[in-house]
Design a protein around this motif. Sequence first.
Motif, PDB file in Angstrom:
ATOM      1  N   GLY A  24       0.783  -1.228   0.000  1.00  0.00           N
ATOM      2  CA  GLY A  24       0.000   0.000   0.000  1.00  0.00           C
ATOM      3  C   GLY A  24       0.817   1.281   0.000  1.00  0.00           C
ATOM      4  N   PHE A  25       2.128   1.208  -0.249  1.00  0.00           N
ATOM      5  CA  PHE A  25       2.951   2.419  -0.314  1.00  0.00           C
ATOM      6  C   PHE A  25       2.735   3.115  -1.659  1.00  0.00           C
ATOM      7  N   LYS A  26       2.779   4.435  -1.632  1.00  0.00           N
ATOM      8  CA  LYS A  26       2.660   5.233  -2.839  1.00  0.00           C
ATOM      9  C   LYS A  26       3.904   6.103  -2.988  1.00  0.00           C
ATOM     10  N   TYR A  27       4.459   6.116  -4.193  1.00  0.00           N
ATOM     11  CA  TYR A  27       5.667   6.909  -4.461  1.00  0.00           C
ATOM     12  C   TYR A  27       5.322   8.400  -4.419  1.00  0.00           C
ATOM     13  N   SER A  28       6.178   9.178  -3.778  1.00  0.00           N
ATOM     14  CA  SER A  28       5.952  10.620  -3.655  1.00  0.00           C
ATOM     15  C   SER A  28       6.911  11.393  -4.550  1.00  0.00           C
ATOM     16  N   GLU A  29       6.576  12.647  -4.794  1.00  0.00           N
ATOM     17  CA  GLU A  29       7.433  13.490  -5.629  1.00  0.00           C
ATOM     18  C   GLU A  29       8.795  13.718  -4.983  1.00  0.00           C
ATOM     19  N   GLU A  30       8.867  13.589  -3.670  1.00  0.00           N
ATOM     20  CA  GLU A  30      10.137  13.807  -2.970  1.00  0.00           C
ATOM     21  C   GLU A  30      11.126  12.660  -3.166  1.00  0.00           C
ATOM     22  N   GLY A  31      10.648  11.511  -3.677  1.00  0.00           N
ATOM     23  CA  GLY A  31      11.562  10.417  -3.979  1.00  0.00           C
ATOM     24  C   GLY A  31      11.509   9.271  -2.996  1.00  0.00           C
ATOM     25  N   PHE A  32      10.501   9.230  -2.101  1.00  0.00           N
ATOM     26  CA  PHE A  32      10.365   8.062  -1.232  1.00  0.00           C
ATOM     27  C   PHE A  32       8.912   7.615  -1.216  1.00  0.00           C
ATOM     28  N   PHE A  33       8.620   6.537  -0.470  1.00  0.00           N
ATOM     29  CA  PHE A  33       7.296   5.924  -0.487  1.00  0.00           C
ATOM     30  C   PHE A  33       6.533   6.259   0.793  1.00  0.00           C
ATOM     31  N   ASN A  34       5.274   6.666   0.639  1.00  0.00           N
ATOM     32  CA  ASN A  34       4.416   7.005   1.770  1.00  0.00           C
ATOM     33  C   ASN A  34       3.323   5.954   1.936  1.00  0.00           C
ATOM     34  N   ARG A  35       3.013   5.652   3.183  1.00  0.00           N
ATOM     35  CA  ARG A  35       1.851   4.798   3.480  1.00  0.00           C
ATOM     36  C   ARG A  35       0.779   5.697   4.086  1.00  0.00           C
ATOM     37  N   HIS A  36      -0.263   5.940   3.318  1.00  0.00           N
ATOM     38  CA  HIS A  36      -1.362   6.792   3.764  1.00  0.00           C
ATOM     39  C   HIS A  36      -2.382   5.985   4.558  1.00  0.00           C
ATOM     40  N   LEU A  37      -3.282   6.708   5.201  1.00  0.00           N
ATOM     41  CA  LEU A  37      -4.354   6.047   5.930  1.00  0.00           C
ATOM     42  C   LEU A  37      -5.186   5.185   4.992  1.00  0.00           C
ATOM     43  N   ASP A  38      -5.444   5.697   3.803  1.00  0.00           N
ATOM     44  CA  ASP A  38      -6.152   4.941   2.767  1.00  0.00           C
ATOM     45  C   ASP A  38      -5.121   4.330   1.815  1.00  0.00           C
ATOM     46  N   PRO A  39      -5.135   3.026   1.600  1.00  0.00           N
ATOM     47  CA  PRO A  39      -4.156   2.395   0.699  1.00  0.00           C
ATOM     48  C   PRO A  39      -4.163   2.967  -0.706  1.00  0.00           C
ATOM     49  N   ALA A  40      -5.248   3.660  -1.065  1.00  0.00           N
ATOM     50  CA  ALA A  40      -5.299   4.264  -2.397  1.00  0.00           C
ATOM     51  C   ALA A  40      -4.457   5.537  -2.478  1.00  0.00           C
ATOM     52  N   GLY A  41      -3.856   5.947  -1.360  1.00  0.00           N
ATOM     53  CA  GLY A  41      -3.014   7.147  -1.344  1.00  0.00           C
ATOM     54  C   GLY A  41      -3.737   8.371  -0.850  1.00  0.00           C
ATOM     55  N   LEU A  42      -4.872   8.181  -0.173  1.00  0.00           N
ATOM     56  CA  LEU A  42      -5.656   9.308   0.350  1.00  0.00           C
ATOM     57  C   LEU A  42      -5.493   9.399   1.867  1.00  0.00           C
ATOM     58  N   GLY A  43      -5.787  10.572   2.405  1.00  0.00           N
ATOM     59  CA  GLY A  43      -5.699  10.772   3.845  1.00  0.00           C
ATOM     60  C   GLY A  43      -4.289  11.086   4.300  1.00  0.00           C
ATOM     61  N   PRO A  44      -4.109  11.264   5.619  1.00  0.00           N
ATOM     62  CA  PRO A  44      -2.791  11.627   6.150  1.00  0.00           C
ATOM     63  C   PRO A  44      -1.768  10.509   5.964  1.00  0.00           C
ATOM     64  N   VAL A  45      -0.493  10.891   5.948  1.00  0.00           N
ATOM     65  CA  VAL A  45       0.600   9.920   5.856  1.00  0.00           C
ATOM     66  C   VAL A  45       0.828   9.316   7.236  1.00  0.00           C
TER      67      VAL A  45
END
Length: 243
Positions: free
Chosen positions: A137-158
């Motif tokens: 459920g990690f999503k790649y960010s513009e900063e160059g690393f992967f974020n796990r958001h509250l929603d696996p679709a990449g929505l909500g807070p990190v």
Amino acid sequence: MAEQLRWVLIIISVIVIGGLLIHGLWSVRKKDEPATPADERVEPTEQAPVQQTAAEPIQERSAERDEPQFGDLSFSAADEQPEPQQSVEQTPEDLEEPKAESESAAPAADFIIVHIQMPEGMVMEGSKLLPAVNTLGFKYSEEGFFNRHLDPAGLGPVLFRLVNMYNPGTFDIDNMEQFSTAGISLFMTLPCDGDGLAAFNMLHSAAKKLADEFGATILDSQREEMTVDSVREYVEKVRSFCA
């Protein structure tokens, strides 16, 4: 004859004495005469260099006060060249998103950090790492690393982030096939949004799955192997910030 010679001597004496008197009077008069205009013009010309010389140090001191002095700010070639990058562990402070600094909320007071270290001489291949983190459920960010958001679709807070443990700390999503690393790190900031314990449990679960996938070891923030006591300490820290 003697009479004539006597008169000749008297006349010569008178002439000599008169000449001496005239010469003396002329000398005295010469000394008493005032300086000519030509002499007056010469004196200022001789004094002018003295006045100019006296003024020059004042001008120089004034210039020294008005102009900035850079003598103490000398730079060497070593100062101008950046230090070569070394393969060292990254810290969450170095990899935080720039926009977080401008947010009105108070900055994070602490971090939960979990490292996943490969055995010596082995690496994680980017071609295997990318699908593994996507599955979690990690999503790649513009900063160059992967974020796990509250929603696996990449929505909500990190909730937490995944970064490269070594320089430059980021991932190049377009070149993951050529990428490899000896370790990655997961970290979450405290205090956190939402349920902090649930976020930590999710982080710990992701760390165990990635370690099993690559045959790696889970380490704590001190780079010591994670133990049950280490997990308990992390749980207590999360509770203290997110209760």
